[in-house]
Scaffold this motif. Structure first.
Motif, PDB file in Angstrom:
ATOM      1  N   SER A  37      10.940-100.658  35.632  1.00  0.00           N
ATOM      2  CA  SER A  37      10.052-100.545  34.483  1.00  0.00           C
ATOM      3  C   SER A  37      10.875-100.772  33.222  1.00  0.00           C
ATOM      4  CB  SER A  37       9.378 -99.166  34.447  1.00  0.00           C
ATOM      5  OG  SER A  37       8.415 -99.113  33.415  1.00  0.00           O
TER       6      SER A  37
ATOM      7  N   VAL B 190       6.584-102.233  37.076  1.00  0.00           N
ATOM      8  CA  VAL B 190       5.574-101.363  36.481  1.00  0.00           C
ATOM      9  C   VAL B 190       5.831-101.286  34.979  1.00  0.00           C
ATOM     10  CG1 VAL B 190       4.523 -99.063  36.541  1.00  0.00           C
ATOM     11  CG2 VAL B 190       5.597 -99.996  38.606  1.00  0.00           C
ATOM     12  N   ASN B 191       4.786-101.421  34.149  1.00  0.00           N
ATOM     13  CA  ASN B 191       5.017-101.271  32.714  1.00  0.00           C
ATOM     14  C   ASN B 191       4.968 -99.794  32.319  1.00  0.00           C
ATOM     15  OD1 ASN B 191       2.284-100.565  32.435  1.00  0.00           O
ATOM     16  ND2 ASN B 191       1.672-102.598  31.697  1.00  0.00           N
TER      17      ASN B 191
ATOM     18  N   LEU C 240       2.528-104.502  37.659  1.00  0.00           N
ATOM     19  CA  LEU C 240       2.409-105.910  37.291  1.00  0.00           C
ATOM     20  C   LEU C 240       2.816-106.851  38.418  1.00  0.00           C
ATOM     21  CD1 LEU C 240       3.923-105.733  33.681  1.00  0.00           C
ATOM     22  CD2 LEU C 240       1.542-105.418  34.403  1.00  0.00           C
ATOM     23  N   TRP C 241       3.612-106.352  39.338  1.00  0.00           N
ATOM     24  CA  TRP C 241       4.084-107.183  40.451  1.00  0.00           C
ATOM     25  C   TRP C 241       4.554-106.242  41.553  1.00  0.00           C
ATOM     26  CZ3 TRP C 241       3.826-111.858  42.355  1.00  0.00           C
ATOM     27  CH2 TRP C 241       4.767-112.302  43.301  1.00  0.00           C
ATOM     28  N   ASP C 242       4.196-106.552  42.790  1.00  0.00           N
ATOM     29  CA  ASP C 242       4.586-105.674  43.891  1.00  0.00           C
ATOM     30  C   ASP C 242       4.775-106.491  45.161  1.00  0.00           C
ATOM     31  OD1 ASP C 242       5.112-103.654  45.636  1.00  0.00           O
ATOM     32  OD2 ASP C 242       3.277-102.514  45.261  1.00  0.00           O
TER      33      ASP C 242
ATOM     34  N   LYS D 298       6.440-107.207  31.514  1.00  0.00           N
ATOM     35  CA  LYS D 298       5.551-108.360  31.687  1.00  0.00           C
ATOM     36  C   LYS D 298       6.341-109.648  31.853  1.00  0.00           C
ATOM     37  CE  LYS D 298       1.640-110.812  29.637  1.00  0.00           C
ATOM     38  NZ  LYS D 298       2.253-112.142  29.871  1.00  0.00           N
TER      39      LYS D 298
ATOM     40  N   ALA E 129       7.862-109.680  35.339  1.00  0.00           N
ATOM     41  CA  ALA E 129       6.815-109.875  36.349  1.00  0.00           C
ATOM     42  C   ALA E 129       6.319-111.315  36.351  1.00  0.00           C
ATOM     43  CB  ALA E 129       5.660-108.914  36.096  1.00  0.00           C
ATOM     44  N   ASP E 130       6.138-111.893  35.178  1.00  0.00           N
ATOM     45  CA  ASP E 130       5.693-113.289  35.088  1.00  0.00           C
ATOM     46  C   ASP E 130       6.723-114.237  35.686  1.00  0.00           C
ATOM     47  OD1 ASP E 130       3.355-112.492  33.897  1.00  0.00           O
ATOM     48  OD2 ASP E 130       3.964-113.025  31.857  1.00  0.00           O
TER      49      ASP E 130
ATOM     50  N   ASP F 195       7.996-106.283  25.628  1.00  0.00           N
ATOM     51  CA  ASP F 195       7.231-106.841  26.742  1.00  0.00           C
ATOM     52  C   ASP F 195       8.104-107.132  27.952  1.00  0.00           C
ATOM     53  OD1 ASP F 195       4.788-106.871  25.285  1.00  0.00           O
ATOM     54  OD2 ASP F 195       5.427-108.687  24.253  1.00  0.00           O
TER      55      ASP F 195
ATOM     56  N   ARG G 238       6.518-113.962  39.437  1.00  0.00           N
ATOM     57  CA  ARG G 238       5.299-114.613  39.925  1.00  0.00           C
ATOM     58  C   ARG G 238       5.463-116.127  39.918  1.00  0.00           C
ATOM     59  NH1 ARG G 238       2.417-112.172  36.735  1.00  0.00           N
ATOM     60  NH2 ARG G 238       1.863-110.420  38.059  1.00  0.00           N
TER      61      ARG G 238
ATOM     62  N   GLU H  75       0.921 -99.481  34.692  1.00  0.00           N
ATOM     63  CA  GLU H  75       0.247-100.592  35.367  1.00  0.00           C
ATOM     64  C   GLU H  75       1.233-101.356  36.235  1.00  0.00           C
ATOM     65  OE1 GLU H  75      -2.266-104.664  34.223  1.00  0.00           O
ATOM     66  OE2 GLU H  75      -1.300-103.452  32.660  1.00  0.00           O
TER      67      GLU H  75
END
Length: 394
Positions: free
Chosen positions: A213, A79-80, A86-88, A381, A384-385, A378, A388, A84
């Motif tokens: 986060s 979570v940012n 971003l990945w779960d 993010k 999370a990237d 960041d 992913r 938000e």
């Protein structure tokens, strides 16, 4: 080879893993632990197949690990600071998977439970409690052996091998190097909720495993515990004396928790603030320390280090205990080979250190990169990237 006299200093998960490997191979040893009784504090650990899990198999404790670990907790939510998600991984977990698939990941196990598994499997006289090491010295009688001097003025003499598993401020390491841990730049405050099921919002928000986060100079992360609790860590990039000089009275935990959030996390999303504020059972601030990346020492016959004593890292790559348990695996195999006459004891220690030094450096670099990433603007993010990118749809 005549029977070796071996001392292991410290009774943490790494030393207890080594002890179980020794015991499985009928190698005599004694663990000396500074505490007066067995300590089972700490959060949750994720054990990797190629390292921590492999070491437990070597120790003969795989079945116990399978019984008590939590594969379902290998589940991350990112979570940012704006709230938000971003990945779960809670949204993509499957229940109908085989045991092999479950343990191909990184199942969690509470540190307390892991220690109990390791401790209870040892013979009753394996650990001598209340023995805080003062120093290790060359034996006054034998040229190639060592004596242990303890804080209570007692001594134990004539050890062929002393294994320092005594953590960040290792007294055994002082025999091998003048290098001491340095402040990592990060301090954090741990707060706990003893029963997350009593707080349905918290239960749903965190999910089955861990919530993270990350942002500029700050981070909030939460970990589910096998006993139904939740540990939350509010971390800050601050000077090393932050805990002592920030002006927060940490003894008044309710006021301290509110002040911490108001001063340092007031601008993050309310949900992230609530994760910290709703954990009202315990509070503990601490600075994080680390050894330099690439730390090594000149080989010395009859003495070596494992775990945090050898390569203290921050938790920002999640590899520390796995690197340490691999130390136990590699050193254990080397000592077994020496006892069975396949090599000299000194060669066995050299081979262990030759394998461990580059492995520890690689993981320390990964940890240092993780620290810089997590505490960047960041950070959420980026993480999370990365997750992913490595996710395999199924």
């Amino acid at each position: 080879m005549p029977p070796l006299k071996i001392a292991i200093i410290g009774a943490g998960p790494v030393s207890l893993t080594l002890a179980n490997i020794f015991q499985n191979n009928d190698i005599s040893f004694t663990i000396y632990e500074a505490a007066d009784n067995f300590r089972t504090s700490g959060g949750t650990l994720d054990l990797h197949p190629e390292s921590g899990q492999l070491a437990l198999k070597e120790a003969g404790l795989w079945d116990a690990f399978v019984k008590h670990s939590r594969p379902e907790a290998d589940c991350a939510k990112i979570v940012n600071f704006e709230g938000e998600v971003l990945w779960d991984e809670n949204l993509c977990k499957k229940n109908d998977v085989s045991e092999e698939e479950k343990f191909a990941g990184r199942p969690e196990i509470d540190r307390k439970v892991l220690l109990e598994i390791l401790y209870k499997n040892l013979r009753s006289d394996a650990i001598t409690f209340g023995k805080r090491l003062d120093c290790v010295v060359s034996s006054s009688i034998y040229d190639t052996k060592y004596d242990l001097h303890f804080a209570d003025s007692s001594r134990e003499a004539g050890f062929d091998l002393v294994v320092g598993a005594d953590g960040a401020w290792s007294k055994v390491r002082m025999l091998l190097s003048d290098i001491k841990p340095q402040y990592s730049g990060i301090s954090m405050v741990e707060v706990n909720c003893s029963d997350i099921h009593a707080n349905l919002w918290l239960l749903e928000f965190v999910g089955a495993g861990s919530m993270f986060s990350f942002g500029e100079a700050r981070a909030v992360f939460a970990q589910r515990q096998g006993d139904g609790g939740l540990r939350v860590y509010a971390a800050l990039r601050v000077p090393g004396d932050f805990v002592e000089t920030c002006g927060i009275d940490w003894e008044d935990k309710d006021v301290a928790r509110e002040e911490l959030v108001e001063r340092y996390f007031h601008d993050i999303h309310d949900d992230l603030k609530r994760v910290t504020l709703d954990c009202k059972d315990e509070l503990m601030p601490r600075a994080l320390w680390e050894l330099p990346v690439g730390f090594t020492w000149a080989h010395r016959s009859g003495v070596t280090l494992i775990g945090d004593a050898a390569h203290l890292m921050t938790p920002f790559a999640g590899v520390g205990v796995n690197v340490g348990m691999t130390d136990a695996l590699v050193l254990g195999r080397e000592i077994v080979a020496a006892v069975r006459g396949a090599k000299e004891l000194d060669d066995a220690i050299k081979e262990y250190e030759k394998e461990m030094f580059p492995r520890a450096e690689e993981n320390a670099k990964e940890t240092a990169e993780g620290k810089e990433c997590h505490f960047s603007k960041d950070g959420a993010k980026i993480v999370a990237d990365m997750m992913r990118e490595h996710h395999v749809p199924g």
